[in-house]
Design a protein around this motif. Structure first.
Motif, PDB file in Angstrom:
ATOM      1  N   GLY A  85     -13.854 -73.504  30.664  1.00  0.00           N
ATOM      2  CA  GLY A  85     -14.818 -74.452  31.216  1.00  0.00           C
ATOM      3  C   GLY A  85     -15.092 -75.563  30.227  1.00  0.00           C
ATOM      4  O   GLY A  85     -14.768 -75.467  29.046  1.00  0.00           O
ATOM      5  N   ARG A  86     -15.691 -76.639  30.702  1.00  0.00           N
ATOM      6  CA  ARG A  86     -16.029 -77.761  29.822  1.00  0.00           C
ATOM      7  C   ARG A  86     -17.031 -77.300  28.773  1.00  0.00           C
ATOM      8  O   ARG A  86     -18.050 -76.692  29.095  1.00  0.00           O
ATOM      9  N   GLY A  87     -16.709 -77.591  27.532  1.00  0.00           N
ATOM     10  CA  GLY A  87     -17.603 -77.218  26.449  1.00  0.00           C
ATOM     11  C   GLY A  87     -17.427 -75.803  25.951  1.00  0.00           C
ATOM     12  O   GLY A  87     -18.035 -75.420  24.959  1.00  0.00           O
ATOM     13  N   VAL A  88     -16.580 -75.015  26.610  1.00  0.00           N
ATOM     14  CA  VAL A  88     -16.346 -73.635  26.188  1.00  0.00           C
ATOM     15  C   VAL A  88     -15.334 -73.639  25.032  1.00  0.00           C
ATOM     16  O   VAL A  88     -14.301 -74.302  25.105  1.00  0.00           O
ATOM     17  N   ASP A  89     -15.626 -72.913  23.985  1.00  0.00           N
ATOM     18  CA  ASP A  89     -14.716 -72.804  22.846  1.00  0.00           C
ATOM     19  C   ASP A  89     -13.573 -71.847  23.200  1.00  0.00           C
ATOM     20  O   ASP A  89     -13.811 -70.666  23.434  1.00  0.00           O
ATOM     21  N   PRO A  90     -12.330 -72.330  23.246  1.00  0.00           N
ATOM     22  CA  PRO A  90     -11.209 -71.442  23.586  1.00  0.00           C
ATOM     23  C   PRO A  90     -10.944 -70.392  22.512  1.00  0.00           C
ATOM     24  O   PRO A  90     -10.237 -69.414  22.761  1.00  0.00           O
ATOM     25  N   LYS A  91     -11.489 -70.631  21.311  1.00  0.00           N
ATOM     26  CA  LYS A  91     -11.243 -69.752  20.158  1.00  0.00           C
ATOM     27  C   LYS A  91      -9.739 -69.578  19.925  1.00  0.00           C
ATOM     28  O   LYS A  91      -9.213 -68.472  19.861  1.00  0.00           O
ATOM     29  N   PHE A  92      -9.080 -70.725  19.799  1.00  0.00           N
ATOM     30  CA  PHE A  92      -7.639 -70.719  19.534  1.00  0.00           C
ATOM     31  C   PHE A  92      -7.361 -70.107  18.160  1.00  0.00           C
ATOM     32  O   PHE A  92      -8.099 -70.352  17.209  1.00  0.00           O
ATOM     33  N   VAL A  93      -6.253 -69.367  18.090  1.00  0.00           N
ATOM     34  CA  VAL A  93      -5.781 -68.854  16.804  1.00  0.00           C
ATOM     35  C   VAL A  93      -4.307 -69.206  16.664  1.00  0.00           C
ATOM     36  O   VAL A  93      -3.573 -69.263  17.654  1.00  0.00           O
ATOM     37  N   PRO A  94      -3.845 -69.498  15.447  1.00  0.00           N
ATOM     38  CA  PRO A  94      -2.435 -69.846  15.242  1.00  0.00           C
ATOM     39  C   PRO A  94      -1.523 -68.667  15.557  1.00  0.00           C
ATOM     40  O   PRO A  94      -1.863 -67.507  15.287  1.00  0.00           O
ATOM     41  N   ILE A  95      -0.374 -68.982  16.148  1.00  0.00           N
ATOM     42  CA  ILE A  95       0.659 -67.970  16.379  1.00  0.00           C
ATOM     43  C   ILE A  95       2.006 -68.590  16.047  1.00  0.00           C
ATOM     44  O   ILE A  95       2.118 -69.790  15.830  1.00  0.00           O
ATOM     45  N   SER A  96       3.036 -67.781  16.026  1.00  0.00           N
ATOM     46  CA  SER A  96       4.378 -68.285  15.735  1.00  0.00           C
ATOM     47  C   SER A  96       5.000 -68.862  17.000  1.00  0.00           C
ATOM     48  O   SER A  96       4.582 -68.565  18.128  1.00  0.00           O
ATOM     49  N   TRP A  97       6.021 -69.695  16.821  1.00  0.00           N
ATOM     50  CA  TRP A  97       6.780 -70.178  17.962  1.00  0.00           C
ATOM     51  C   TRP A  97       7.401 -69.010  18.722  1.00  0.00           C
ATOM     52  O   TRP A  97       7.472 -69.023  19.951  1.00  0.00           O
ATOM     53  N   ASP A  98       7.829 -67.994  17.994  1.00  0.00           N
ATOM     54  CA  ASP A  98       8.453 -66.839  18.620  1.00  0.00           C
ATOM     55  C   ASP A  98       7.483 -66.147  19.576  1.00  0.00           C
ATOM     56  O   ASP A  98       7.841 -65.819  20.708  1.00  0.00           O
ATOM     57  N   GLU A  99       6.247 -65.959  19.121  1.00  0.00           N
ATOM     58  CA  GLU A  99       5.254 -65.308  19.988  1.00  0.00           C
ATOM     59  C   GLU A  99       4.885 -66.207  21.166  1.00  0.00           C
ATOM     60  O   GLU A  99       4.765 -65.723  22.308  1.00  0.00           O
ATOM     61  N   ALA A 100       4.713 -67.491  20.902  1.00  0.00           N
ATOM     62  CA  ALA A 100       4.294 -68.411  21.959  1.00  0.00           C
ATOM     63  C   ALA A 100       5.317 -68.466  23.088  1.00  0.00           C
ATOM     64  O   ALA A 100       4.988 -68.300  24.274  1.00  0.00           O
ATOM     65  N   LEU A 101       6.582 -68.677  22.718  1.00  0.00           N
ATOM     66  CA  LEU A 101       7.616 -68.792  23.741  1.00  0.00           C
ATOM     67  C   LEU A 101       7.974 -67.441  24.337  1.00  0.00           C
ATOM     68  O   LEU A 101       8.370 -67.351  25.503  1.00  0.00           O
ATOM     69  N   GLY A 102       7.806 -66.390  23.557  1.00  0.00           N
ATOM     70  CA  GLY A 102       8.026 -65.057  24.087  1.00  0.00           C
ATOM     71  C   GLY A 102       7.022 -64.727  25.173  1.00  0.00           C
ATOM     72  O   GLY A 102       7.360 -64.121  26.198  1.00  0.00           O
ATOM     73  N   THR A 103       5.770 -65.107  24.962  1.00  0.00           N
ATOM     74  CA  THR A 103       4.730 -64.870  25.965  1.00  0.00           C
ATOM     75  C   THR A 103       5.031 -65.635  27.244  1.00  0.00           C
ATOM     76  O   THR A 103       4.910 -65.097  28.357  1.00  0.00           O
ATOM     77  N   LEU A 104       5.419 -66.925  27.101  1.00  0.00           N
ATOM     78  CA  LEU A 104       5.760 -67.714  28.285  1.00  0.00           C
ATOM     79  C   LEU A 104       6.976 -67.143  28.994  1.00  0.00           C
ATOM     80  O   LEU A 104       6.987 -67.038  30.229  1.00  0.00           O
ATOM     81  N   ALA A 105       7.979 -66.737  28.244  1.00  0.00           N
ATOM     82  CA  ALA A 105       9.175 -66.140  28.849  1.00  0.00           C
ATOM     83  C   ALA A 105       8.818 -64.886  29.643  1.00  0.00           C
ATOM     84  O   ALA A 105       9.339 -64.668  30.748  1.00  0.00           O
ATOM     85  N   ASP A 106       7.931 -64.067  29.102  1.00  0.00           N
ATOM     86  CA  ASP A 106       7.492 -62.862  29.819  1.00  0.00           C
ATOM     87  C   ASP A 106       6.850 -63.226  31.156  1.00  0.00           C
ATOM     88  O   ASP A 106       7.091 -62.565  32.179  1.00  0.00           O
ATOM     89  N   LYS A 107       6.035 -64.272  31.161  1.00  0.00           N
ATOM     90  CA  LYS A 107       5.367 -64.697  32.394  1.00  0.00           C
ATOM     91  C   LYS A 107       6.386 -65.170  33.432  1.00  0.00           C
ATOM     92  O   LYS A 107       6.255 -64.869  34.631  1.00  0.00           O
ATOM     93  N   LEU A 108       7.394 -65.895  32.986  1.00  0.00           N
ATOM     94  CA  LEU A 108       8.409 -66.399  33.908  1.00  0.00           C
ATOM     95  C   LEU A 108       9.285 -65.269  34.441  1.00  0.00           C
ATOM     96  O   LEU A 108       9.619 -65.233  35.635  1.00  0.00           O
ATOM     97  N   ILE A 109       9.646 -64.347  33.572  1.00  0.00           N
ATOM     98  CA  ILE A 109      10.437 -63.180  34.000  1.00  0.00           C
ATOM     99  C   ILE A 109       9.653 -62.346  35.013  1.00  0.00           C
ATOM    100  O   ILE A 109      10.203 -61.856  36.007  1.00  0.00           O
ATOM    101  N   GLU A 110       8.363 -62.218  34.778  1.00  0.00           N
ATOM    102  CA  GLU A 110       7.514 -61.444  35.688  1.00  0.00           C
ATOM    103  C   GLU A 110       7.486 -62.073  37.081  1.00  0.00           C
ATOM    104  O   GLU A 110       7.548 -61.362  38.099  1.00  0.00           O
ATOM    105  N   LEU A 111       7.406 -63.401  37.138  1.00  0.00           N
ATOM    106  CA  LEU A 111       7.434 -64.067  38.437  1.00  0.00           C
ATOM    107  C   LEU A 111       8.730 -63.767  39.175  1.00  0.00           C
ATOM    108  O   LEU A 111       8.727 -63.488  40.378  1.00  0.00           O
TER     109      LEU A 111
END
Length: 855
Positions: free
Chosen positions: A117-143
């Motif tokens: 929501g607007r003004g809500v802190d996402p509380k982002f934390v750094p991750i590796s490219w491997d984790e980031a793209l791995g997570t997205l790949a999992d979502k696409l494979i699941e679809l």
């Protein structure tokens, strides 16, 4: 970060770069060779100019960066460019601060706060490219495992014209989704309607300014925006000296201030003014006899209120002129228009005669301000038709639209890499609802010249509606590159609610309103300075192919969005059992060496070489520049075509169904008929469902449509005039100190502030003076900004520049990041609506009314 005016010189590019990186001092005014006896401060590197391409607007100007000790310190136009004459507009210089912006996204991040929501802190934390793209790949494979790949959505924001298929045309298609959605309809699709229905051209026009005697700028300011700005700045002075400059706009823009005639038309009534001008041209016998033709007996029969026998007129290169007169024009007198558009009949007659006296060395430069409204396609057609009446199309000193094509190669075909699931679900309906009965969404038919094909135009801003209503289905995973629709679309809060519903991956350079709704954020390389891609465009009578290339190294962990990130994602998908995308990418072959890609950077270069090899390794000699290989192209940065050939279309015919300039559009009739047949109804019913009022034959000629306006005129007495800053680089420049300090270059604006311009007559009635804080309220929202009394705005209207109002773009763009914006966002005032013939977003044309209250 509070930066005061007196501190500005300390906050230039050198300071910005010093914050971003440590290293040797920069000399922002360095030259390639030191002057005799002069030392270059802090550096022994004489520096060099490296070509690339600006991406601050859709002109994509070829530029050069002066690089010293690995730092970009200065920008200019590419000295070899024939499109921009070696110049760059103010937007180009802001690239330096964009590149070294300390607020840039530096590493991949993931959201740890599930609440959005607007003004809500996402509380982002750094991750590796491997984790980031791995997570997205999992979502696409699941679809895909759930037989719902069509529930994936890819949103394309700013893109590289020749390289974008590597993401936009590959990822959704190979996964099995039809939902590749472009930002295009947010920008200008309605303005392309008029040129297409008349002369068969869908795109942005060029103007032969150096040979022009009269220019009518209508609904835009080409000294500030609307493409080809450097060329206009370069040529406009001479045009003013030798001819006439007219601006039709409810606000006094930069170009209006330099015009011989400012015509402050009532917003939304541009069509009435255009039709009255056309009426005068015909009744006064001022049309182009060479282009249009004449009556058989040579006597003008165009008399107000009287029909004409079609057989009495012999048309040459046009079609349907007498039909247009009989159906619409015979009653559209200056007296009629004066009551509607607020421009006196005498001035209407003067405009028509001034244009005719200069024709054919005359043109109307039409922009989105006149046509991006609920019924704007009709105004687009009426305004552009005047160019045809005066024979000003495809001629020296007129409108140029059919340039020689820029030589380039297509990327390898993807068909062999699409599995059965991709082929099946790729045919599902698109989430933007194009092709629904109320959304004809007409786009040029690729198979039939000059015809419209219904249900093929993008309706960008309606995507949020489709997501919110799960219509035609639910969207689960979204990836966007260089897009911030939560800020840049009208009815912006709809995008907030839509992004709350999905798993969202945001690719961009800066934190933004959209990024604050992301589950994963990926840092993008800065387009003009860190990315390799290929650009093409036209202007000043030429087309060009130019390169975008890294002029400096990477500063953090950023990657190129269209190439490197896509290749890395393809690798990750292959690891998880879906190799189709990486197999496709690895099928690419270097046209010089024959080698295949071995990694992301290698892939980016090979793809760029494939696309551009037509200019540096042509199969046959080219008519334009001569280049000697890939390295020569990289060193020069550009290929210029041969100059525009005047009257080429006069000789071979226009790409319309009749091969003529159509005042009666056969292509529009074909498109609407096909859409009506799909729903087993009449064209009149389709037109009504698209919110137009015309009936019968009137639909197919340039005609008057009363504007659809949001807000009762009693409760909301002022019409909002939205316009774009000459410093607005597709929304990415607001977090630079140069943008904020030099904001005053927009006529009537203030540095480090956000103002609404109010005519002194209106302000006096409201008891408002310059400097007062006021609240603007529409049917959909309110914003608080500073008032400025300004005679350069039509009474009954208020004008406000788009660009401020960011609440999540960085420490400069906001007063308090994620909390307090700097000024207000126009899109919080403007409701969501669509020009339904083209899918164009509505943001101009006086369709939003507001009230003003002193705070």
């Amino acid at each position: 970060m509070e930066i005061k005016r007196r501190d500005f010189l300390k906050a230039g590019v050198a300071a910005g770069a010093a914050v971003a990186l440590t290293g040797p001092l920069l000399n922002a005014f360095a030259v390639t060779k030191p002057l005799a006896g002069e030392k270059v401060s802090g550096s022994t590197d004489p520096g060099k100019w490296i070509p690339s391409t600006c991406q601050g607007c859709t002109q994509w100007c070829p530029v050069e960066f002066f690089v010293q000790n690995g730092r970009a310190v200065k920008v200019r136009g590419n000295q070899l460019s024939k499109v921009n004459n070696g110049y760059v507009c103010p937007r180009g210089h802001l690239m330096l601060q964009e590149l070294y912006d300390p607020d840039r996204i530096k590493v991949p991040m993931k959201r740890t706060n599930p609440k959005k929501g607007r003004g809500v802190d996402p509380k982002f934390v750094p991750i590796s490219w491997d984790e980031a793209l791995g997570t997205l790949a999992d979502k696409l494979i699941e679809l895909r495992k759930n037989n719902e790949p069509h529930k994936f959505l890819f949103i394309r924001g700013r893109y590289s014209p020749k390289t974008y298929p590597l993401a936009y045309g590959t990822l959704p298609k190979i996964i099995g989704s039809p939902n590749a959605i472009s930002h295009s309809a947010i920008c200008a699709e309605a303005e392309k309607f008029g040129p297409f229905v008349t002369e068969g051209y869908w795109g942005y026009r060029d103007y032969d300014l150096q040979n022009m005697k009269c220019l009518v700028v209508w609904g835009c300011d080409p000294l500030s925006s609307n493409r080809n700005v450097p060329n206009t700045i370069n040529k406009i002075g001479d045009l003013i000296d030798r001819g006439t400059l007219i601006t039709v706009d409810p606000r006094l823009s930069a170009i209006a201030a330099k015009s011989h005639m400012w015509v402050p038309v009532k917003p939304g009534e541009d069509g009435a003014l255009a039709l009255a001008i056309a009426h005068v041209i015909l009744t006064e016998g001022l049309w182009s006899k060479e282009f249009i033709g004449d009556f058989n007996d040579g006597k003008n029969q165009f008399k107000t209120g009287k029909t004409v026998d079609e057989s009495a007129f012999a048309e040459k290169l046009s079609h349907g002129l007498v039909k247009w007169w009989n159906i619409e024009l015979k009653d559209r007198t200056p007296e009629w228009a004066e009551k509607i558009c607020g421009i006196s009949k005498d001035q209407i007659i003067k405009i028509a005669k001034t244009m005719a006296a200069a024709a054919p060395q005359c043109a109307i430069w039409m922009g989105p301000g006149a046509v991006m409204s609920p019924r704007g396609a009709a105004a687009s057609q009426a305004i552009y038709a005047i160019n045809g009446l005066l024979g000003c199309v495809d001629v020296e000193g007129g409108v140029l639209s059919h340039h020689p094509k820029s030589p380039s190669n297509k990327l390898p075909k993807i068909d062999d890499f699409l599995d059965d699931m991709a082929k099946k679900y790729g045919k599902e309906k698109k989430i933007d609802q194009r092709g629904y009965k109320q959304f004809p969404a007409l786009n040029p038919d690729p198979d039939k010249k000059g015809n419209f094909k219904p249900g093929t135009a993008v309706i960008t801003n309606n995507v949020a509606t489709g997501i919110l209503n799960a219509d035609p289905y639910e969207i689960k995973v979204v990836v966007s590159n260089w897009a911030n629709f939560n800020f840049s679309c009208t009815g912006a809060e709809r995008w907030d609610r839509a992004m709350e519903k999905v798993f969202y991956v945001h690719i961009g350079t800066n934190p933004s309103e959209a990024a604050m709704y992301a589950d994963i954020v990926l840092p993008a390389a800065h387009h003009a300075t860190q990315k390799l891609s290929i650009i093409d465009n036209k202007g000043n009578g030429y087309t060009h192919i130019s390169i975008q290339q890294p002029v400096v190294g990477r500063l953090w962990e950023e990657k190129a969005d269209e190439t490197e990130i896509m290749y890395m994602l393809a690798q990750k998908l292959a690891e998880k059992g879906f190799p189709n995308m990486i197999n496709y990418f690895n099928s690419f072959k270097d046209p010089e060496t024959g080698k295949h890609p071995t990694g992301p950077e290698d892939f980016a270069e090979i793809a760029s070489k494939i696309i551009s090899s037509a200019v540096w390794k042509p199969k046959e000699p080219l008519k334009g520049d001569k280049l000697n290989g890939w390295e020569d192209f990289k060193a020069k940065g550009i290929y210029n075509s041969e100059p525009y050939k005047y009257k080429g279309l006069w000789e071979k015919g226009f790409p319309t169904p009749t091969k003529k300039f159509e005042f009666y559009s056969e292509g529009l009739k074909i498109g609407l008929k096909a859409h009506a047949e799909k729903y087993k109804t009449t064209i009149d019913d389709i037109v009504e469902s698209a919110q137009y009022t015309a009936k019968g034959e009137e639909v197919f000629v340039p005609h008057y449509e009363p504007p659809k306006v949001w807000g009762d005129p009693v409760k909301y007495p002022f019409i909002l005039v939205d316009f774009k800053s000459r410093l607005n680089r597709e929304g990415r420049s607001q977090n630079t100190t140069w943008f904020q300090e030099f904001k005053k270059v927009d006529v009537g604006d203030e540095s480090w502030d956000d103002v609404v311009r109010i005519n002194p007559e209106d302000a006096k009635k409201l008891g408002i003076k310059t400097g007062d804080m006021v609240k603007l309220t529409s049917l959909t929202g309110s914003i608080t900004v500073k008032a400025k009394l300004f005679e350069g705005v039509r009474p009954g209207t208020v004008s406000k520049c788009f660009g401020q109002g960011h609440w999540a773009y960085g420490k400069v763009a906001t007063k308090e990041f994620n909390k307090t914006p700097r000024g207000g966002n126009n899109n919080d005032l403007m409701p969501f609506d669509v020009e339904r013939f083209t899918g164009s977003n509505c943001r101009n044309g006086g369709f939003t009314r507001v009230k003003i209250e002193k705070v």
